[in-house]
Design a protein around this motif. Sequence first.
Motif, PDB file in Angstrom:
ATOM      1  N   ALA A 100       9.388  37.297 -47.255  1.00 36.11           N
ATOM      2  CA  ALA A 100      10.513  37.112 -48.176  1.00 36.11           C
ATOM      3  C   ALA A 100      11.613  36.304 -47.487  1.00 36.11           C
ATOM      4  CB  ALA A 100      11.053  38.475 -48.610  1.00 36.11           C
ATOM      5  N   PRO A 101      12.436  35.592 -48.274  1.00 32.63           N
ATOM      6  CA  PRO A 101      13.508  34.780 -47.684  1.00 32.63           C
ATOM      7  C   PRO A 101      14.409  35.611 -46.767  1.00 32.63           C
ATOM      8  CG  PRO A 101      13.362  34.412 -50.051  1.00 32.63           C
ATOM      9  CD  PRO A 101      12.439  35.548 -49.734  1.00 32.63           C
ATOM     10  N   THR A 102      14.720  35.033 -45.614  1.00 31.14           N
ATOM     11  CA  THR A 102      15.568  35.710 -44.630  1.00 31.14           C
ATOM     12  C   THR A 102      16.932  35.044 -44.483  1.00 31.14           C
ATOM     13  OG1 THR A 102      14.765  34.345 -42.804  1.00 31.14           O
ATOM     14  CG2 THR A 102      13.549  36.407 -43.263  1.00 31.14           C
ATOM     15  N   GLY A 103      17.051  33.804 -44.940  1.00 28.30           N
ATOM     16  CA  GLY A 103      18.285  33.056 -44.752  1.00 28.30           C
ATOM     17  C   GLY A 103      18.439  32.513 -43.337  1.00 28.30           C
ATOM     18  N   ARG A 104      17.438  32.744 -42.503  1.00 27.01           N
ATOM     19  CA  ARG A 104      17.512  32.303 -41.112  1.00 27.01           C
ATOM     20  C   ARG A 104      17.261  30.799 -40.986  1.00 27.01           C
ATOM     21  NH1 ARG A 104      13.941  36.966 -38.014  1.00 27.01           N
ATOM     22  NH2 ARG A 104      15.322  38.705 -38.537  1.00 27.01           N
ATOM     23  N   SER A 105      17.944  30.195 -40.031  1.00 26.10           N
ATOM     24  CA  SER A 105      17.671  28.807 -39.665  1.00 26.10           C
ATOM     25  C   SER A 105      16.466  28.805 -38.735  1.00 26.10           C
ATOM     26  CB  SER A 105      18.867  28.188 -38.944  1.00 26.10           C
ATOM     27  OG  SER A 105      19.947  28.068 -39.831  1.00 26.10           O
ATOM     28  N   ILE A 106      15.578  27.855 -38.961  1.00 25.07           N
ATOM     29  CA  ILE A 106      14.374  27.767 -38.134  1.00 25.07           C
ATOM     30  C   ILE A 106      14.260  26.372 -37.536  1.00 25.07           C
ATOM     31  CG2 ILE A 106      13.108  29.565 -39.364  1.00 25.07           C
ATOM     32  CD1 ILE A 106      12.091  25.974 -39.949  1.00 25.07           C
ATOM     33  N   ARG A 107      13.463  26.303 -36.475  1.00 25.04           N
ATOM     34  CA  ARG A 107      13.093  25.021 -35.874  1.00 25.04           C
ATOM     35  C   ARG A 107      11.787  25.239 -35.135  1.00 25.04           C
ATOM     36  NH1 ARG A 107      16.677  22.452 -31.856  1.00 25.04           N
ATOM     37  NH2 ARG A 107      14.788  21.933 -30.791  1.00 25.04           N
ATOM     38  N   PHE A 108      10.864  24.269 -35.269  1.00 25.79           N
ATOM     39  CA  PHE A 108       9.612  24.365 -34.529  1.00 25.79           C
ATOM     40  C   PHE A 108       9.080  22.965 -34.274  1.00 25.79           C
ATOM     41  CE2 PHE A 108       8.451  24.541 -38.973  1.00 25.79           C
ATOM     42  CZ  PHE A 108       7.273  23.821 -39.086  1.00 25.79           C
ATOM     43  N   ASP A 109       8.399  22.832 -33.152  1.00 21.11           N
ATOM     44  CA  ASP A 109       7.870  21.544 -32.735  1.00 21.11           C
ATOM     45  C   ASP A 109       6.472  21.318 -33.282  1.00 21.11           C
ATOM     46  OD1 ASP A 109      10.155  20.981 -31.224  1.00 21.11           O
ATOM     47  OD2 ASP A 109       9.332  21.984 -29.458  1.00 21.11           O
ATOM     48  N   THR A 110       6.166  20.044 -33.498  1.00 22.14           N
ATOM     49  CA  THR A 110       4.865  19.623 -33.995  1.00 22.14           C
ATOM     50  C   THR A 110       4.473  18.310 -33.327  1.00 22.14           C
ATOM     51  OG1 THR A 110       5.253  20.612 -36.165  1.00 22.14           O
ATOM     52  CG2 THR A 110       3.600  18.901 -36.076  1.00 22.14           C
ATOM     53  N   VAL A 111       3.204  18.181 -33.020  1.00 19.99           N
ATOM     54  CA  VAL A 111       2.640  16.898 -32.616  1.00 19.99           C
ATOM     55  C   VAL A 111       1.498  16.628 -33.577  1.00 19.99           C
ATOM     56  CG1 VAL A 111       1.431  15.601 -30.819  1.00 19.99           C
ATOM     57  CG2 VAL A 111       3.222  17.240 -30.185  1.00 19.99           C
ATOM     58  N   ASP A 112       1.533  15.450 -34.202  1.00 24.09           N
ATOM     59  CA  ASP A 112       0.426  15.139 -35.084  1.00 24.09           C
ATOM     60  C   ASP A 112       0.005  13.689 -34.914  1.00 24.09           C
ATOM     61  OD1 ASP A 112       2.305  15.173 -38.217  1.00 24.09           O
ATOM     62  OD2 ASP A 112       2.353  13.747 -36.597  1.00 24.09           O
ATOM     63  N   ALA A 113      -1.223  13.442 -35.335  1.00 24.63           N
ATOM     64  CA  ALA A 113      -1.781  12.100 -35.332  1.00 24.63           C
ATOM     65  C   ALA A 113      -2.234  11.803 -36.753  1.00 24.63           C
ATOM     66  CB  ALA A 113      -2.948  12.003 -34.365  1.00 24.63           C
ATOM     67  N   MET A 114      -1.858  10.635 -37.230  1.00 25.54           N
ATOM     68  CA  MET A 114      -2.242  10.216 -38.573  1.00 25.54           C
ATOM     69  C   MET A 114      -2.844   8.810 -38.501  1.00 25.54           C
ATOM     70  SD  MET A 114       0.854  11.529 -41.017  1.00 25.54           S
ATOM     71  CE  MET A 114       0.744  13.164 -41.692  1.00 25.54           C
ATOM     72  N   ARG A 115      -3.975   8.655 -39.156  1.00 26.21           N
ATOM     73  CA  ARG A 115      -4.596   7.339 -39.261  1.00 26.21           C
ATOM     74  C   ARG A 115      -4.119   6.701 -40.561  1.00 26.21           C
ATOM     75  NH1 ARG A 115      -8.382   5.607 -36.333  1.00 26.21           N
ATOM     76  NH2 ARG A 115      -9.310   7.646 -35.908  1.00 26.21           N
ATOM     77  N   VAL A 116      -3.707   5.440 -40.474  1.00 29.12           N
ATOM     78  CA  VAL A 116      -3.243   4.696 -41.641  1.00 29.12           C
ATOM     79  C   VAL A 116      -4.247   3.580 -41.910  1.00 29.12           C
ATOM     80  CG1 VAL A 116      -1.378   3.288 -42.598  1.00 29.12           C
ATOM     81  CG2 VAL A 116      -0.837   5.244 -41.119  1.00 29.12           C
ATOM     82  N   ARG A 117      -4.770   3.587 -43.126  1.00 28.52           N
ATOM     83  CA  ARG A 117      -5.751   2.577 -43.552  1.00 28.52           C
ATOM     84  C   ARG A 117      -5.243   1.913 -44.824  1.00 28.52           C
ATOM     85  NH1 ARG A 117      -9.948   5.816 -45.097  1.00 28.52           N
ATOM     86  NH2 ARG A 117      -9.295   5.540 -47.234  1.00 28.52           N
ATOM     87  N   ASP A 118      -5.143   0.602 -44.813  1.00 29.53           N
ATOM     88  CA  ASP A 118      -4.662  -0.146 -45.987  1.00 29.53           C
ATOM     89  C   ASP A 118      -3.305   0.367 -46.467  1.00 29.53           C
ATOM     90  OD1 ASP A 118      -7.028  -1.689 -45.973  1.00 29.53           O
ATOM     91  OD2 ASP A 118      -8.065  -0.184 -47.198  1.00 29.53           O
ATOM     92  N   GLY A 119      -2.417   0.705 -45.519  1.00 32.00           N
ATOM     93  CA  GLY A 119      -1.064   1.138 -45.851  1.00 32.00           C
ATOM     94  C   GLY A 119      -0.944   2.573 -46.330  1.00 32.00           C
ATOM     95  N   LYS A 120      -2.046   3.335 -46.230  1.00 33.76           N
ATOM     96  CA  LYS A 120      -2.029   4.733 -46.693  1.00 33.76           C
ATOM     97  C   LYS A 120      -2.546   5.659 -45.591  1.00 33.76           C
ATOM     98  CE  LYS A 120      -2.682   3.622 -51.550  1.00 33.76           C
ATOM     99  NZ  LYS A 120      -1.772   4.393 -52.354  1.00 33.76           N
ATOM    100  N   ILE A 121      -1.997   6.856 -45.556  1.00 38.93           N
ATOM    101  CA  ILE A 121      -2.433   7.854 -44.589  1.00 38.93           C
ATOM    102  C   ILE A 121      -3.800   8.366 -45.029  1.00 38.93           C
ATOM    103  CG2 ILE A 121      -1.920  10.112 -43.589  1.00 38.93           C
ATOM    104  CD1 ILE A 121       1.102   9.394 -44.179  1.00 38.93           C
ATOM    105  N   SER A 122      -4.793   8.195 -44.141  1.00 38.33           N
ATOM    106  CA  SER A 122      -6.161   8.557 -44.512  1.00 38.33           C
ATOM    107  C   SER A 122      -6.695   9.775 -43.759  1.00 38.33           C
ATOM    108  CB  SER A 122      -7.103   7.371 -44.299  1.00 38.33           C
ATOM    109  OG  SER A 122      -7.096   6.970 -42.944  1.00 38.33           O
ATOM    110  N   GLU A 123      -6.119  10.074 -42.566  1.00 36.61           N
ATOM    111  CA  GLU A 123      -6.570  11.226 -41.798  1.00 36.61           C
ATOM    112  C   GLU A 123      -5.387  11.842 -41.061  1.00 36.61           C
ATOM    113  OE1 GLU A 123     -10.661  10.926 -39.758  1.00 36.61           O
ATOM    114  OE2 GLU A 123      -9.911   8.838 -39.790  1.00 36.61           O
ATOM    115  N   HIS A 124      -5.519  13.133 -40.741  1.00 33.30           N
ATOM    116  CA  HIS A 124      -4.467  13.852 -40.012  1.00 33.30           C
ATOM    117  C   HIS A 124      -5.089  14.873 -39.074  1.00 33.30           C
ATOM    118  CE1 HIS A 124      -1.846  17.462 -39.585  1.00 33.30           C
ATOM    119  NE2 HIS A 124      -0.969  16.535 -39.252  1.00 33.30           N
ATOM    120  N   TRP A 125      -4.511  14.958 -37.878  1.00 30.56           N
ATOM    121  CA  TRP A 125      -4.782  16.012 -36.909  1.00 30.56           C
ATOM    122  C   TRP A 125      -3.418  16.508 -36.463  1.00 30.56           C
ATOM    123  CZ3 TRP A 125      -6.973  11.269 -37.059  1.00 30.56           C
ATOM    124  CH2 TRP A 125      -8.352  11.166 -37.083  1.00 30.56           C
ATOM    125  N   GLY A 126      -3.226  17.806 -36.335  1.00 29.70           N
ATOM    126  CA  GLY A 126      -1.900  18.270 -35.931  1.00 29.70           C
ATOM    127  C   GLY A 126      -1.910  19.618 -35.247  1.00 29.70           C
TER     128      GLY A 126
END
Length: 144
Positions: A100-126
Amino acid sequence: MSENDPSAAAKAVVRRNTEEVQGGGDFALFDELFADDFLDHTPQPGRTPDKAGARELYRVLREAFPDFRADIHWQAADGNLVTTYKTYHGTHRGEFFGIAPTGRSIRFDTVDAMRVRDGKISEHWGVANLFSLMQQLGALPDAV
């Protein structure tokens, strides 16, 4: 950013997704930026590994954290494969993974890799630090 520099063009597509779709909630742009045959190699729990699953994840995040946004620390590209390190921020105002909503501020780190083909995102790893996020929401104990 031209066809002469595919890495810069690919980075721009991924940056638009991060800033305008994830951070701004522009789901019309989501449909433009993601390939119809998009494949997520690391889907989040309860999500399908396709375009519909990614759209649903973004929708859930925007509903749970209406001010959801990311600070991009860096991007690197090898041709059409873009790796991004970023920190997400937001305020927990809606249900998220049954919490349930807590009203807390959050922050978290992410590293992802996205393949772009013909100007569109075609794959993702994260990899996202969801353990830290769940601690911040009170669903898991703080590390000792």
